[in-house]
Write an enzyme that holds these catalytic residues in place. Structure first.
Site, PDB file in Angstrom:
ATOM      1  CB  ALA A  67      -1.074  -0.152   1.453  1.00 40.15           C
ATOM      2  CG  ASP A  68       2.621   5.102  -1.783  1.00 37.33           C
ATOM      3  OD1 ASP A  68       3.344   5.372  -0.744  1.00 37.33           O
ATOM      4  OD2 ASP A  68       2.173   6.248  -2.038  1.00 37.33           O
TER       5      ASP A  68
END
Length: 183
Positions: A67-68
């Site tokens: 994820a970011d």
């Protein structure tokens, strides 16, 4: 069992809180190499880069979760992690009394499945109290935080309106991803 390819303690805590079994294996990806100013595009490409790095490092024997997350300021500008105290103060004054969007992109990949979600949570803040702001800046708790702020920390008492999931704002929209992990 999944492999969380992130060093984020917030993401790990979210998975634990939702009872999801995982191992944590951070990967390296140079986000600074991305020349993208739009938040949604940035998190998509950053998380896609992290996924490629994770797949190269670990393969798909254990499903990968990457994820970011970035903060988009009142004018849509990406508010990255503050470089120093002065930058943190600039960012916090920008968001005080304003609305921000916390945008998160997550990928879950296994040999059988690939799931992608791009979500945003919007927060409207009351103006920050000057004394609270000074104490927060002196504490250094803003270090390493996108937008120099944690909605579950310093910013929490100033939240006036929320649209979206708190988990998205914390870096991982677990409620959306969970059915794909368990399915």
């Amino acid at each position: 069992m999944i492999r969380l390819c992130s060093a984020s303690e917030s993401r790990a805590k979210l998975l634990r809180d939702f009872g999801i079994d995982f191992i944590q294996s951070p990967v390296e990806f140079d986000e600074e190499s991305l020349q993208i100013d739009e938040a949604r595009k940035f998190v998509y490409h950053a998380s896609k880069g992290k996924l490629a790095a994770a797949e190269a490092a670990f393969g798909l024997e254990v499903p990968l979760l990457v994820a970011d997350t970035v903060v988009a300021g009142p004018s849509g500008e990406i508010l990255r992690k503050a470089k120093d105290r002065s930058d943190a103060e600039r960012i916090l004054r920008l968001i005080s009394g304003s609305e921000i969007a916390i945008v998160s992109c997550a990928h879950l990949k296994s040999p059988r499945r690939y799931f992608l979600d791009l979500s945003a949570t919007h927060y409207r803040f009351a103006p920050f109290d000057e004394e609270d702001l000074r104490r927060y800046l002196e504490s250094g708790e803003w270090r390493g935080k996108a937008g120099a702020c944690m909605v579950e920390g310093f910013c929490k008492p100033y939240i006036r309106q929320v649209r979206g999931l708190e988990s998205t704002a914390m870096g991982l929209q677990v409620e959306i991803i969970r059915p794909w992990i368990e399915g």
